[in-house]
Design a protein around this motif. Structure first.
Motif, PDB file in Angstrom:
ATOM      1  N   ALA A 341       0.824  -1.207   0.000  1.00  0.00           N
ATOM      2  CA  ALA A 341       0.000   0.000   0.000  1.00  0.00           C
ATOM      3  C   ALA A 341       0.857   1.256   0.000  1.00  0.00           C
ATOM      4  O   ALA A 341       0.525   2.253  -0.655  1.00  0.00           O
ATOM      5  CB  ALA A 341      -0.935  -0.007   1.210  1.00  0.00           C
ATOM      6  N   GLN A 342       1.966   1.241   0.723  1.00  0.00           N
ATOM      7  CA  GLN A 342       2.837   2.416   0.779  1.00  0.00           C
ATOM      8  C   GLN A 342       3.525   2.671  -0.564  1.00  0.00           C
ATOM      9  O   GLN A 342       3.688   3.823  -0.979  1.00  0.00           O
ATOM     10  CB  GLN A 342       3.873   2.233   1.886  1.00  0.00           C
ATOM     11  CG  GLN A 342       3.301   2.375   3.290  1.00  0.00           C
ATOM     12  CD  GLN A 342       3.107   3.822   3.693  1.00  0.00           C
ATOM     13  OE1 GLN A 342       4.035   4.622   3.651  1.00  0.00           O
ATOM     14  NE2 GLN A 342       1.890   4.165   4.095  1.00  0.00           N
ATOM     15  N   ALA A 343       3.921   1.603  -1.248  1.00  0.00           N
ATOM     16  CA  ALA A 343       4.558   1.772  -2.559  1.00  0.00           C
ATOM     17  C   ALA A 343       3.565   2.323  -3.571  1.00  0.00           C
ATOM     18  O   ALA A 343       3.898   3.200  -4.375  1.00  0.00           O
ATOM     19  CB  ALA A 343       5.140   0.450  -3.039  1.00  0.00           C
ATOM     20  N   LEU A 357       7.749   4.393   5.578  1.00  0.00           N
ATOM     21  CA  LEU A 357       8.554   3.211   5.868  1.00  0.00           C
ATOM     22  C   LEU A 357      10.044   3.510   5.685  1.00  0.00           C
ATOM     23  O   LEU A 357      10.430   4.326   4.860  1.00  0.00           O
ATOM     24  CB  LEU A 357       8.147   2.048   4.964  1.00  0.00           C
ATOM     25  CG  LEU A 357       6.668   1.646   4.981  1.00  0.00           C
ATOM     26  CD1 LEU A 357       6.442   0.427   4.097  1.00  0.00           C
ATOM     27  CD2 LEU A 357       6.180   1.372   6.398  1.00  0.00           C
ATOM     28  N   GLU A 358      10.867   2.799   6.441  1.00  0.00           N
ATOM     29  CA  GLU A 358      12.317   2.823   6.260  1.00  0.00           C
ATOM     30  C   GLU A 358      12.680   1.662   5.341  1.00  0.00           C
ATOM     31  O   GLU A 358      12.545   0.494   5.720  1.00  0.00           O
ATOM     32  CB  GLU A 358      13.017   2.684   7.617  1.00  0.00           C
ATOM     33  CG  GLU A 358      14.514   2.457   7.540  1.00  0.00           C
ATOM     34  CD  GLU A 358      15.222   3.496   6.704  1.00  0.00           C
ATOM     35  OE1 GLU A 358      15.980   3.102   5.805  1.00  0.00           O
ATOM     36  OE2 GLU A 358      15.012   4.706   6.932  1.00  0.00           O
ATOM     37  N   LEU A 359      13.105   1.974   4.125  1.00  0.00           N
ATOM     38  CA  LEU A 359      13.265   0.944   3.098  1.00  0.00           C
ATOM     39  C   LEU A 359      14.318  -0.082   3.473  1.00  0.00           C
ATOM     40  O   LEU A 359      14.228  -1.240   3.053  1.00  0.00           O
ATOM     41  CB  LEU A 359      13.597   1.591   1.749  1.00  0.00           C
ATOM     42  CG  LEU A 359      12.559   2.580   1.209  1.00  0.00           C
ATOM     43  CD1 LEU A 359      12.899   2.972  -0.225  1.00  0.00           C
ATOM     44  CD2 LEU A 359      11.147   2.022   1.290  1.00  0.00           C
ATOM     45  N   GLU A 365      12.180  -8.281  -1.735  1.00  0.00           N
ATOM     46  CA  GLU A 365      11.036  -8.206  -2.640  1.00  0.00           C
ATOM     47  C   GLU A 365      10.245  -6.922  -2.414  1.00  0.00           C
ATOM     48  O   GLU A 365       9.785  -6.291  -3.362  1.00  0.00           O
ATOM     49  CB  GLU A 365      10.139  -9.436  -2.462  1.00  0.00           C
ATOM     50  CG  GLU A 365      10.727 -10.717  -3.009  1.00  0.00           C
ATOM     51  CD  GLU A 365      11.022 -10.615  -4.503  1.00  0.00           C
ATOM     52  OE1 GLU A 365      10.125 -10.171  -5.265  1.00  0.00           O
ATOM     53  OE2 GLU A 365      12.137 -10.958  -4.904  1.00  0.00           O
ATOM     54  N   ASP A 366      10.079  -6.561  -1.156  1.00  0.00           N
ATOM     55  CA  ASP A 366       9.328  -5.331  -0.867  1.00  0.00           C
ATOM     56  C   ASP A 366      10.105  -4.095  -1.291  1.00  0.00           C
ATOM     57  O   ASP A 366       9.523  -3.102  -1.751  1.00  0.00           O
ATOM     58  CB  ASP A 366       8.978  -5.261   0.618  1.00  0.00           C
ATOM     59  CG  ASP A 366       7.862  -6.228   0.996  1.00  0.00           C
ATOM     60  OD1 ASP A 366       7.097  -6.619   0.097  1.00  0.00           O
ATOM     61  OD2 ASP A 366       7.762  -6.593   2.182  1.00  0.00           O
ATOM     62  N   ARG A 367      11.432  -4.128  -1.155  1.00  0.00           N
ATOM     63  CA  ARG A 367      12.220  -2.985  -1.614  1.00  0.00           C
ATOM     64  C   ARG A 367      12.102  -2.810  -3.126  1.00  0.00           C
ATOM     65  O   ARG A 367      12.135  -1.684  -3.633  1.00  0.00           O
ATOM     66  CB  ARG A 367      13.688  -3.158  -1.217  1.00  0.00           C
ATOM     67  CG  ARG A 367      13.978  -2.819   0.230  1.00  0.00           C
ATOM     68  CD  ARG A 367      15.451  -2.563   0.467  1.00  0.00           C
ATOM     69  NE  ARG A 367      16.267  -3.733   0.175  1.00  0.00           N
ATOM     70  CZ  ARG A 367      16.555  -4.691   1.065  1.00  0.00           C
ATOM     71  NH1 ARG A 367      16.090  -4.597   2.291  1.00  0.00           N
ATOM     72  NH2 ARG A 367      17.306  -5.708   0.723  1.00  0.00           N
ATOM     73  N   LYS A 368      11.935  -3.901  -3.839  1.00  0.00           N
ATOM     74  CA  LYS A 368      11.785  -3.824  -5.290  1.00  0.00           C
ATOM     75  C   LYS A 368      10.530  -3.046  -5.679  1.00  0.00           C
ATOM     76  O   LYS A 368      10.489  -2.417  -6.734  1.00  0.00           O
ATOM     77  CB  LYS A 368      11.741  -5.223  -5.899  1.00  0.00           C
ATOM     78  CG  LYS A 368      13.063  -5.960  -5.865  1.00  0.00           C
ATOM     79  CD  LYS A 368      12.924  -7.364  -6.459  1.00  0.00           C
ATOM     80  CE  LYS A 368      14.244  -8.129  -6.388  1.00  0.00           C
ATOM     81  NZ  LYS A 368      14.092  -9.520  -6.923  1.00  0.00           N
ATOM     82  N   ALA A 372      11.080   0.151  -8.269  1.00  0.00           N
ATOM     83  CA  ALA A 372      10.448   0.166  -9.585  1.00  0.00           C
ATOM     84  C   ALA A 372       9.560   1.386  -9.811  1.00  0.00           C
ATOM     85  O   ALA A 372       9.036   1.569 -10.912  1.00  0.00           O
ATOM     86  CB  ALA A 372       9.615  -1.108  -9.767  1.00  0.00           C
ATOM     87  N   LEU A 373       9.389   2.213  -8.791  1.00  0.00           N
ATOM     88  CA  LEU A 373       8.481   3.349  -8.924  1.00  0.00           C
ATOM     89  C   LEU A 373       9.055   4.413  -9.848  1.00  0.00           C
ATOM     90  O   LEU A 373      10.259   4.706  -9.795  1.00  0.00           O
ATOM     91  CB  LEU A 373       8.198   3.971  -7.557  1.00  0.00           C
ATOM     92  CG  LEU A 373       7.432   3.134  -6.548  1.00  0.00           C
ATOM     93  CD1 LEU A 373       7.302   3.896  -5.232  1.00  0.00           C
ATOM     94  CD2 LEU A 373       6.056   2.765  -7.079  1.00  0.00           C
TER      95      LEU A 373
END
Length: 410
Positions: A341-343, A357-359, A365-368, A372-373
């Motif tokens: 949701a944050q991405a 969030l602190e990346l 996988e979540d950092r991706k 990709a944004l």
């Protein structure tokens, strides 16, 4: 980055929570409330969560609708967006319910909030909580790198708010009409005198209008320390004099000579798009890029900030003390904190609202999702955004809004 264990344990640790947020300080509640996230997930299925949130931007409305579809399919929770023009309307309803003795079954389950409205709800004990220990995705939030997740306009959240997004004031200019951005308030005043009618701001108490007044005051003040604590009425005229002096010089050169003002930042953005003014503003560094992507602004628009820093904060969601669907509200708040949701929220093509969030704490996988944004053609880098100026204590804003309305609220 490495998180200091003591600070982080105090933020999220179960035993430490009972020290920081003692049960005795919680608002009284008559209905049962979830004691854990697992209990919330079990009780939430089939509930309807009435989410009171500003409804003045279609991009945000669409994002909330997407979140509603996700929590419905994942958790069996129906999310109903109650669109507000002013969050104070919802605060007033919750307070009226408490005065009437409605200790449960309230009509507001979740509220998008910060600043003066949070201060009022906390003071009147209108919030359920603390809630952050019920939200597993809080483990991805770092109060060291983003200290405003713990403090809302200089007031400790004490766990009664869940951070949702970061904000920093940015200005927009159409480079076809205003080639070079204006970096200081004297520059803005000189330009406004040379280009009368080409600048304005929303009328307070619109959030952006009030924020502009705070930005002006912080940029002009020789000593900001009085603004960090509750209003000293005796010093109000002295501390705010630079603001009123500046507005006195600027106002005659505003759009319509300052005799009227746009109602909202949405209206202001449309005026920039129509060529009626040359500068707009938003409390979201990705707002211009998002608007360009959706055809709401021309692709010649770019962002800028004033030298010396721009005002910034965190915005939150919170649960009223008498919410009817507390479990469902907890589930929704935690989903809004999820990397997914944050991405999506940070995506400049959708909303462009920066993540809380602190990346470095996310899985690969979540950092991706964030890597990709799209950056957005008009979005400034963190280095270009510069320092964040902390919000004044909310009591100052109430007095400043009242004075502005007295002087300019025709």
């Amino acid at each position: 980055m490495t998180i200091g264990a003591t600070r982080r344990d105090l933020f999220l640790g179960g035993l430490a929570l009972s020290v920081i947020w003692p049960l005795a300080s919680q608002p009284a509640r008559a209905d049962s409330a979830p004691a854990s996230n697992e209990a919330a997930l079990a009780a939430a299925r089939g509930q309807t969560v009435y989410f009171n949130a500003w409804g003045g931007d279609q991009r945000i409305n669409d994002y909330i609708a997407w979140a509603g579809a996700e929590v419905a399919s994942r958790f069996g929770v129906t999310l109903q967006h109650v669109k507000l023009s002013d969050t104070a309307e919802a605060v007033t309803r919750v307070l009226a319910g408490k005065i009437a003795g409605q200790m449960d079954g309230g009509g507001i389950d979740l509220i998008w909030i910060n600043g003066e409205n949070f201060a009022a709800m906390k003071k009147q004990e209108l919030l359920f909580g603390p809630i952050i220990q019920l939200l597993p995705n809080m483990h991805y939030v770092d109060p060291v790198s983003k200290p405003t997740v713990l403090s809302d306009f200089a007031i400790a959240t004490d766990g009664y708010e869940s951070p949702w997004g970061m904000a920093q004031l940015v200005f927009f200019h159409d480079t076809k009409r205003l080639v070079h951005p204006l970096r200081t308030l004297p520059d803005l005043l000189a330009w406004a005198k040379a280009n009368p009618g080409r600048f304005t701001y929303p009328a307070p108490p619109d959030f952006i209008g009030s924020t502009i007044l705070k930005q002006f005051l912080l940029s002009l003040a020789t000593d900001r320390t009085p603004l960090d604590v509750a209003l000293d009425a005796v010093r109000f005229d002295e501390v705010t004099a630079p603001l009123w002096d500046y507005l006195g010089s600027l106002t005659p050169h505003l759009w319509r000579q300052g005799r009227s003002y746009p109602a909202s930042s949405t209206a202001l953005r449309q005026m920039l798009n129509d060529g009626e003014i040359d500068i707009s503003m938003a409390f979201n560094p990705g707002d211009a890029s998002s608007a360009i992507a959706q055809g709401l602004l021309p692709d010649s628009v770019r962002s800028f900030v004033l030298s010396g820093g721009s005002i910034g904060n965190t915005h939150f969601v919170a649960i009223p003390f008498n919410a009817n669907a507390k479990a469902g509200a907890v589930v929704v708040a935690d989903f809004l904190l999820s990397p997914l949701a944050q991405a999506r929220k940070q995506n400049a093509d959708i909303w462009g609202d920066p993540t809380v969030l602190e990346l470095s704490l996310l899985t690969g996988e979540d950092r991706k999702l964030f890597a990709a944004l799209p950056q957005g053609v008009a979005t400034l880098s963190p280095q270009e955004l510069g320092p964040v100026l902390p919000e004044p204590h909310p009591s100052w804003m109430e007095a400043i809004e009242a004075r502005w309305l007295q002087l300019y609220g025709h």
